[in-house]
Design a protein around this motif. Sequence first.
Motif, short mmCIF file in Angstrom:
data_model
loop_
_atom_site.label_atom_id
_atom_site.label_comp_id
_atom_site.label_asym_id
_atom_site.label_seq_id
_atom_site.Cartn_x
_atom_site.Cartn_y
_atom_site.Cartn_z
N ASN A 192 65.85 -12.60 -12.73
CA ASN A 192 66.67 -13.03 -11.60
C ASN A 192 67.56 -11.88 -11.11
O ASN A 192 67.37 -10.74 -11.51
CB ASN A 192 67.50 -14.25 -11.97
N ASP A 193 68.53 -12.20 -10.27
CA ASP A 193 69.38 -11.17 -9.67
C ASP A 193 70.65 -10.86 -10.43
O ASP A 193 71.33 -9.89 -10.12
CB ASP A 193 69.76 -11.59 -8.24
N ASP A 194 71.03 -11.69 -11.39
CA ASP A 194 72.32 -11.54 -12.06
C ASP A 194 72.13 -11.33 -13.56
O ASP A 194 71.70 -12.25 -14.26
CB ASP A 194 73.18 -12.79 -11.81
N LEU A 229 63.87 -12.55 -20.16
CA LEU A 229 64.02 -11.11 -20.38
C LEU A 229 62.64 -10.59 -20.74
O LEU A 229 61.95 -11.18 -21.57
CB LEU A 229 65.00 -10.87 -21.53
N TYR A 230 62.22 -9.51 -20.09
CA TYR A 230 60.84 -9.05 -20.32
C TYR A 230 60.76 -7.53 -20.46
O TYR A 230 61.63 -6.80 -20.02
CB TYR A 230 59.91 -9.52 -19.20
N PHE A 276 71.78 -16.93 -20.30
CA PHE A 276 72.61 -16.11 -21.19
C PHE A 276 72.91 -14.79 -20.48
O PHE A 276 72.22 -14.40 -19.54
CB PHE A 276 71.92 -15.86 -22.54
N SER A 277 73.94 -14.12 -20.94
CA SER A 277 74.26 -12.81 -20.40
C SER A 277 73.43 -11.75 -21.13
O SER A 277 73.46 -11.67 -22.36
CB SER A 277 75.74 -12.48 -20.58
N LEU A 328 70.81 -5.08 -22.02
CA LEU A 328 70.35 -4.11 -21.03
C LEU A 328 71.03 -2.75 -21.21
O LEU A 328 70.39 -1.71 -21.08
CB LEU A 328 70.60 -4.63 -19.61
N GLU A 329 72.30 -2.79 -21.50
CA GLU A 329 73.04 -1.54 -21.70
C GLU A 329 72.48 -0.74 -22.87
O GLU A 329 72.31 0.47 -22.80
CB GLU A 329 74.52 -1.87 -21.96
#
Length: 170
Positions: free
Chosen positions: A44-46, A53-54, A120-121, A126-127
């Motif tokens: 998604n965008d956010d 998650l891929y 979930f965040s 990602l970081e």
Amino acid sequence: MVLADDRERHQAVETLNTCPENVLRRLLAGEKLRLEMKGIEYMNDDPGEVDVLYGQVNALSWSHSLQTIADSLVEEFVKAGLVTKQYERVKLHITLMNTIFRRDSDGVTEAKAGRDRETFSARQILEEFQDYYFGEMEVEEVHLSVRYTTANNGFYSASGKIQVLPASEG
């Protein structure tokens, strides 16, 4: 692709069986299909509200495009009348996390309980892992998988499968 009955499933398997000759031999031109998985993304965008998650997937050969192969395989099913093309391109990915499979304390998934997805965040993930290198592999088979089923090996059950071999080995 939604296959409503045994006749459509049989037609899909027959279509898949034409793909080594109609698609793979032509596009692979005698090379093996080698892939690498590097980097993660979300659907998604956010990044603060993620439900899928891929991992990103790319071909390792200069002579062919994994995107072209995937899109050409779908086109065979479109020609057979089994699929109505919804998107311009296949979304190449390997699902790492999907909240629809999140289990509650009783082991019931959100999908089976009929609950909406809980996001979930993914910001910290990602970081830390945005460019993570998962490795590479050679694709040996393409499966026509049946969603929401599990085979003995832990993967989806397959209605059909084809071998991915260079022209000299087929």
